[in-house]
Design an enzyme around this catalytic site. Structure first.
Site, PDB file in Angstrom:
ATOM      1  N   LYS A   6       0.834  -1.207   0.000  1.00  0.00           N
ATOM      2  CA  LYS A   6       0.000   0.000   0.000  1.00  0.00           C
ATOM      3  C   LYS A   6       0.870   1.259   0.000  1.00  0.00           C
ATOM      4  O   LYS A   6       0.589   2.210  -0.728  1.00  0.00           O
ATOM      5  CB  LYS A   6      -0.950  -0.006   1.203  1.00  0.00           C
ATOM      6  CG  LYS A   6      -2.126  -0.972   1.013  1.00  0.00           C
ATOM      7  CD  LYS A   6      -3.017  -1.028   2.229  1.00  0.00           C
ATOM      8  CE  LYS A   6      -4.169  -2.000   2.010  1.00  0.00           C
ATOM      9  NZ  LYS A   6      -4.929  -2.253   3.235  1.00  0.00           N
TER      10      LYS A   6
ATOM     11  N   LYS B  63      -4.184  -9.249  -9.889  1.00  0.00           N
ATOM     12  CA  LYS B  63      -5.192  -9.423  -8.832  1.00  0.00           C
ATOM     13  C   LYS B  63      -6.261  -8.333  -8.941  1.00  0.00           C
ATOM     14  O   LYS B  63      -5.935  -7.148  -9.052  1.00  0.00           O
ATOM     15  CB  LYS B  63      -4.510  -9.324  -7.459  1.00  0.00           C
ATOM     16  CG  LYS B  63      -5.477  -9.543  -6.315  1.00  0.00           C
ATOM     17  CD  LYS B  63      -5.065  -8.839  -5.021  1.00  0.00           C
ATOM     18  CE  LYS B  63      -6.315  -8.567  -4.199  1.00  0.00           C
ATOM     19  NZ  LYS B  63      -6.188  -7.668  -3.091  1.00  0.00           N
TER      20      LYS B  63
ATOM     21  N   LYS C 178      -9.687  -2.930  -5.804  1.00  0.00           N
ATOM     22  CA  LYS C 178     -10.231  -1.571  -5.953  1.00  0.00           C
ATOM     23  C   LYS C 178      -9.138  -0.569  -6.257  1.00  0.00           C
ATOM     24  O   LYS C 178      -9.291   0.308  -7.094  1.00  0.00           O
ATOM     25  CB  LYS C 178     -10.908  -1.147  -4.640  1.00  0.00           C
ATOM     26  CG  LYS C 178     -12.279  -1.746  -4.441  1.00  0.00           C
ATOM     27  CD  LYS C 178     -12.687  -1.648  -2.974  1.00  0.00           C
ATOM     28  CE  LYS C 178     -13.145  -2.965  -2.460  1.00  0.00           C
ATOM     29  NZ  LYS C 178     -13.137  -3.129  -1.026  1.00  0.00           N
TER      30      LYS C 178
HETATM   31  P1  ADP Z   1      -9.578  -4.776  -2.322  1.00  0.00           P
HETATM   32  O1  ADP Z   1      -8.282  -5.541  -2.493  1.00  0.00           O
HETATM   33  O2  ADP Z   1     -10.261  -4.594  -3.617  1.00  0.00           O
HETATM   34  O3  ADP Z   1      -9.399  -3.479  -1.564  1.00  0.00           O
HETATM   35  P2  ADP Z   1     -10.586  -5.843   0.138  1.00  0.00           P
HETATM   36  O4  ADP Z   1      -9.184  -5.712   0.631  1.00  0.00           O
HETATM   37  O5  ADP Z   1     -11.631  -4.975   0.723  1.00  0.00           O
HETATM   38  O6  ADP Z   1     -10.531  -5.670  -1.438  1.00  0.00           O
HETATM   39  O7  ADP Z   1     -11.005  -7.358   0.278  1.00  0.00           O
HETATM   40  C1  ADP Z   1     -12.171  -7.868   0.902  1.00  0.00           C
HETATM   41  C2  ADP Z   1     -12.202  -9.375   0.787  1.00  0.00           C
HETATM   42  O8  ADP Z   1     -12.191  -9.780  -0.581  1.00  0.00           O
HETATM   43  C3  ADP Z   1     -10.997 -10.082   1.437  1.00  0.00           C
HETATM   44  O9  ADP Z   1     -11.418 -11.306   1.986  1.00  0.00           O
HETATM   45  C4  ADP Z   1     -10.087 -10.326   0.280  1.00  0.00           C
HETATM   46  O10 ADP Z   1      -9.228 -11.422   0.510  1.00  0.00           O
HETATM   47  C5  ADP Z   1     -11.080 -10.631  -0.834  1.00  0.00           C
HETATM   48  N1  ADP Z   1     -10.510 -10.287  -2.125  1.00  0.00           N
HETATM   49  C6  ADP Z   1     -10.199  -9.051  -2.582  1.00  0.00           C
HETATM   50  N2  ADP Z   1      -9.705  -9.101  -3.837  1.00  0.00           N
HETATM   51  C7  ADP Z   1      -9.692 -10.421  -4.180  1.00  0.00           C
HETATM   52  C8  ADP Z   1      -9.300 -11.141  -5.356  1.00  0.00           C
HETATM   53  N3  ADP Z   1      -8.852 -10.513  -6.423  1.00  0.00           N
HETATM   54  N4  ADP Z   1      -9.421 -12.493  -5.328  1.00  0.00           N
HETATM   55  C9  ADP Z   1      -9.915 -13.146  -4.257  1.00  0.00           C
HETATM   56  N5  ADP Z   1     -10.312 -12.523  -3.124  1.00  0.00           N
HETATM   57  C10 ADP Z   1     -10.200 -11.185  -3.074  1.00  0.00           C
END
Ligand code: ADP
Ligand code: TRP
Length: 323
Positions: A113, A192, A195
């Site tokens: 990050k 991956k 957001k």
């Molecule tokens: P982001 O990475 O988009 O900010 P979050 O960190 O809020 O998403 O993730 C919320 C949940 O979704 C967590 O359990 C995370 O492991 C899962 N998650 C986020 N992106 C992925 C992905 N590309 N594949 C599988 N699980 C994901």
């Protein structure tokens, strides 16, 4: 045998996307009868990146709507906002005293990050301690997440063990529930889906907007008439998540046969998405029109969550000599 406690959270830091859906939300819906389920909106965590009050409020509400639309049943799953359970903050402080700075410095999520330009605030650094508290404060057994959260779960286990080592068996040591097939959902660019990378496909897009989002999926420039490789295609990778084995075999055959373009593959993907998510899309529209109902569900959830969190916090406070 007492039933397992299953808990997960998602940050309200943008629209729920397919990575969140397969990594966490869908599993939570499926697990609702498998134990005592807790699902929360991690709005305190979102403060690390979302700095506008109205935006944070709005995304918090929208995420609650998303969960309910996807089939979270508030009778079977305790659905709540992280901030409505202040006990978690108190436990966070206790946990911050059993983990060293050097250890948190190894956090890959923190490093990633910061490398992306997110402010290296103390909050961002302490993020895993708050997350550990989210989990440990409910005596959680299982935590369904995507692979990107595996290290945070390891940190959580470490904090629980360190606390227990110092004060006796107080905190339950949880396990991550990571499903290999959906552990890492690819985004429109093949990396991956996340957001913060701008490569997401939101769960709640439909019709033309969905078509436009699917149009962003990166494909190679093999001409329409030539055979294509189904094992090396971002569209196929997403299609596999929604389609049956037979459907995947069938589509792979069409790739290999040629005279089949990526535009056709994207249409096939849109169809299977509509099949899986169509009902949720309709339910979401109805929920958006009833905000007071959603708020009442969140408040009732917080009341139930607090009972559990209070008991764990009291145990921890007593063990370390505060009570
Ligand atoms: P982001 O990475 O988009 O900010 P979050 O960190 O809020 O998403 O993730 C919320 C949940 O979704 C967590 O359990 C995370 O492991 C899962 N998650 C986020 N992106 C992925 C992905 N590309 N594949 C599988 N699980 C994901
Ligand atoms: N850190 C998680 C994410 O970004 C969100 C989260 C916060 C969480 N607290 C949690 C997930 C507790 C599971 C359990 O995805």
């Amino acid at each position: 045998m007492s039933s397992k406690t299953i808990l997960t959270g998602i940050q309200p830091s943008g629209a729920l996307h397919l990575g969140n859906y397969f990594g966490a939300a869908k599993k939570m819906v499926a697990l609702q009868d498998a134990g005592d389920c807790y699902l929360f909106i991690a709005n305190y965590h979102a403060l690390t990146t979302v700095h506008e009050a109205d935006v944070l409020r709005d995304w918090t509400f929208q995420l609650a709507v998303d969960y309910l639309a996807l089939g979270i049943d508030p009778e079977r799953t305790v659905l709540y906002r992280q901030s409505d359970v202040p006990e978690v903050q108190e436990l966070t402080w206790l946990l911050s005293n059993v983990i060293n700075v050097g250890f948190l410095q190894t956090g890959t999520s923190y490093k990633d990050k910061v490398a992306k330009g997110i402010i290296p605030s103390v909050g961002l650094f302490n993020y895993p301690v708050l997350m550990a508290s989210d989990i440990l404060c409910y005596d959680s057994d299982l935590v369904p997440v995507g692979r990107d959260q595996a290290q945070h779960l390891e940190f959580t286990r470490r904090m629980a063990r360190a606390f227990n080592h110092r004060y006796g068996e107080v905190l339950r040591v949880p396990e991550a529930l990571i499903d290999e097939e959906t552990a890492l959902v690819p985004g429109t660019d093949g990396g991956k889906m996340s957001k913060s990378l701008g490569n997401t496909i939101p769960v709640f897009l439909k019709g033309k907007k969905l078509k436009k989002a699917l149009g962003q999926i990166v494909t190679d420039s093999t001409p329409l008439e030539e055979p294509k490789d189904p094992d090396n295609c971002n569209v196929m990778a997403l299609y596999k998540l929604f389609a049956s084995q037979d459907e995947v075999t069938e589509l792979a055959g069409r790739y290999r046969a040629g005279n089949f373009g990526y535009g056709h593959a994207k249409l096939a993907l849109q169809e299977v998405m509509e099949r899986e998510l169509g009902e949720a899309w309709a339910r979401r529209d109805a929920l958006m029109a009833a905000p007071e109902k959603v708020e009442a569900i969140l408040q009732a959830g917080a009341e139930r969550a607090r009972v559990r969190a209070r008991a764990v916090l009291d145990r921890a406070l007593k063990a370390c000599g505060i009570r």
